[in-house]
Design an enzyme around this catalytic site. Sequence first.
Site, PDB file in Angstrom:
ATOM      1  N   TYR A 142       0.825  -1.209   0.000  1.00 13.91           N
ATOM      2  CA  TYR A 142       0.000   0.000   0.000  1.00 13.91           C
ATOM      3  C   TYR A 142       0.863   1.264   0.000  1.00 13.91           C
ATOM      4  O   TYR A 142       0.471   2.288  -0.549  1.00 13.91           O
ATOM      5  CB  TYR A 142      -0.892   0.038   1.256  1.00 13.91           C
ATOM      6  CG  TYR A 142      -2.238  -0.613   1.110  1.00 13.91           C
ATOM      7  CD1 TYR A 142      -2.350  -1.957   0.746  1.00 13.91           C
ATOM      8  CD2 TYR A 142      -3.396   0.095   1.362  1.00 13.91           C
ATOM      9  CE1 TYR A 142      -3.584  -2.561   0.651  1.00 13.91           C
ATOM     10  CE2 TYR A 142      -4.643  -0.502   1.266  1.00 13.91           C
ATOM     11  CZ  TYR A 142      -4.729  -1.829   0.905  1.00 13.91           C
ATOM     12  OH  TYR A 142      -5.954  -2.424   0.814  1.00 13.91           O
ATOM     13  N   LYS A 189       2.936 -15.316   2.490  1.00  9.79           N
ATOM     14  CA  LYS A 189       3.206 -16.047   1.248  1.00  9.79           C
ATOM     15  C   LYS A 189       4.714 -16.314   1.230  1.00  9.79           C
ATOM     16  O   LYS A 189       5.451 -15.876   0.336  1.00  9.79           O
ATOM     17  CB  LYS A 189       2.736 -15.191   0.047  1.00  9.79           C
ATOM     18  CG  LYS A 189       2.756 -15.899  -1.286  1.00  9.79           C
ATOM     19  CD  LYS A 189       1.682 -16.958  -1.446  1.00  9.79           C
ATOM     20  CE  LYS A 189       1.886 -17.719  -2.734  1.00  9.79           C
ATOM     21  NZ  LYS A 189       0.975 -18.881  -2.872  1.00  9.79           N
ATOM     22  N   ASP A 221      -3.052 -18.098   0.257  1.00 12.19           N
ATOM     23  CA  ASP A 221      -4.027 -18.776  -0.619  1.00 12.19           C
ATOM     24  C   ASP A 221      -4.772 -19.858   0.158  1.00 12.19           C
ATOM     25  O   ASP A 221      -5.994 -19.993   0.075  1.00 12.19           O
ATOM     26  CB  ASP A 221      -3.351 -19.347  -1.886  1.00 12.19           C
ATOM     27  CG  ASP A 221      -2.049 -20.078  -1.614  1.00 12.19           C
ATOM     28  OD1 ASP A 221      -1.580 -20.068  -0.453  1.00 12.19           O
ATOM     29  OD2 ASP A 221      -1.493 -20.671  -2.558  1.00 12.19           O
ATOM     30  N   ASP A 245      -6.543  -6.881   4.171  1.00  7.29           N
ATOM     31  CA  ASP A 245      -7.657  -6.198   3.503  1.00  7.29           C
ATOM     32  C   ASP A 245      -8.553  -7.221   2.822  1.00  7.29           C
ATOM     33  O   ASP A 245      -9.772  -7.225   2.984  1.00  7.29           O
ATOM     34  CB  ASP A 245      -7.089  -5.210   2.474  1.00  7.29           C
ATOM     35  CG  ASP A 245      -8.193  -4.495   1.716  1.00  7.29           C
ATOM     36  OD1 ASP A 245      -9.143  -4.033   2.356  1.00  7.29           O
ATOM     37  OD2 ASP A 245      -8.098  -4.420   0.472  1.00  7.29           O
ATOM     38  N   ASP A 249     -12.564  -8.841   4.157  1.00  4.85           N
ATOM     39  CA  ASP A 249     -13.794  -8.796   3.357  1.00  4.85           C
ATOM     40  C   ASP A 249     -14.352 -10.206   3.186  1.00  4.85           C
ATOM     41  O   ASP A 249     -15.556 -10.437   3.298  1.00  4.85           O
ATOM     42  CB  ASP A 249     -13.528  -8.199   1.964  1.00  4.85           C
ATOM     43  CG  ASP A 249     -13.814  -6.708   1.902  1.00  4.85           C
ATOM     44  OD1 ASP A 249     -13.640  -6.036   2.940  1.00  4.85           O
ATOM     45  OD2 ASP A 249     -14.212  -6.204   0.830  1.00  4.85           O
TER      46      ASP A 249
HETATM   47  C1  IPM Z   1     -10.415  -1.007   4.065  1.00  7.99           C
HETATM   48  C2  IPM Z   1     -10.627  -0.367   2.714  1.00  7.99           C
HETATM   49  C3  IPM Z   1      -9.441   0.536   2.411  1.00  7.99           C
HETATM   50  C4  IPM Z   1      -8.202  -0.340   2.366  1.00  7.99           C
HETATM   51  C5  IPM Z   1      -9.576   1.358   1.113  1.00  7.99           C
HETATM   52  C6  IPM Z   1     -10.811   2.219   1.123  1.00  7.99           C
HETATM   53  C7  IPM Z   1      -8.355   2.187   0.850  1.00  7.99           C
HETATM   54  O1  IPM Z   1     -10.811  -1.340   1.746  1.00  7.99           O
HETATM   55  O2  IPM Z   1     -10.275  -0.260   5.052  1.00  7.99           O
HETATM   56  O3  IPM Z   1     -10.423  -2.226   4.137  1.00  7.99           O
HETATM   57  O4  IPM Z   1      -7.906  -0.954   1.338  1.00  7.99           O
HETATM   58  O5  IPM Z   1      -7.515  -0.404   3.381  1.00  7.99           O
HETATM   59 MG    MG Z   2     -10.985  -3.313   2.500  1.00 14.38          MG
END
Ligand code: IPM
Ligand code: MG
Length: 371
Positions: A142, A189, A221, A245, A249
């Site tokens: 990042y 990884k 993975d 990240d 999700d």
């Molecule tokens: C998160 C979001 C952020 C990230 C984005 C909005 C930059 O997806 O906080 O998970 O990737 O960290």
């Molecule tokens: Mg995110």
Amino acid sequence: MKLEIAVLAGDGIGPEVTKQAQNVLNAIAKEYQHEFKYQSALVGAAAIDDSGDPLPDDTIKIVQNADAVLFGAIGDPKYDNDPSAKVRPEQGLLKLRKILGLYANVRPVQAFKPLLHHSNLKEAVIEGVDFVIYRELTGGIYFGEKKKSEDGKSASDLCEYATYEIARILHPAFKAAMQRNKKLTLVDKANVLETSRLWRSVAKEIAKEYPEVTLEFLFVDNAAMQIILNPKQFDVVVTENMFGDILSDEASVIAGSIGLLASASIGDTSALFEPIHGSYPQATGKNIANPLAAILSAAMLLEHFGLQEEADTVKQAVEKSIEDGVSTPDINKENPKTTVEVGEYIVNYIRGNIICKKSNENIHLGQSTII
Ligand code: IPM
Ligand code: MG
């Protein structure tokens, strides 16, 4: 307790869900005699529209002077659909994390009992799941150098980690494992990446300071598969920025909706609390976004400042709202409630519940003549 809270509601549904989180904090402040003061500031696309800068100096000043930041969401389709945009809303959030030194992003993942049937995963797989992801938040790909060749035919993002960056997230992750079921899984990884091998060697060293914790390594993975296949095996997961990240999700599927996952981003001197979801532009202004992730992030704020009873009260109220089906359409298609209705229900529950508790205490103290 007195707290100065910077409110950065951001874009899309950010302001709607943050408003509900603030209402909940106000209810807590009132019932428990705290004093929470708020100062709002712009960030993301809203800030770009206002001044051309996704993190204006005024906002930086406000967050630096605050005890904590309550954050909404960031992002706008007009930038997502324009790869050539030089200024992007997300830059505001990334810079904020960097400036405040918020290196530890804590993302709890839980299956809520009344929602077990709601997840796309089988009930038997997710029932009882309770783990927490410690995501490194200020390093890795990042923040590494970004390049694009002049002819536009190649680009690169550098992934870099220093041992001190790895150590400072591993310690809180080990400590969290100590408080929980004493298992820490480092996701990496290491069969391919040099940075991952560095993570492993630092982790092995630090593990000696936490002999009670079982340290396991898992390739990312495989981890992505295991989260769906057998999520109950996890207790604390620690990982670098981008893997965290993606996996968080994915893990939200266990909870039943991404609108349920809260997070705390902690540094040595600052802390920010935000739902893990994005700005959900399709829902903006429709009063349908799930405010629970924002409200649970506010609970994490309370917990961070040692207000455990207050945090538990909020969590209880959230659980009750789910149990009673007072939920937004993402988790209640049959009889959905609005963002505001869910927030109000939780505020009312907090008030009622505390009144109940207080009268119970009075009963125990023999102060009541009603029984
Ligand atoms: C998160 C979001 C952020 C990230 C984005 C909005 C930059 O997806 O906080 O998970 O990737 O960290
Ligand atoms: Mg995110």
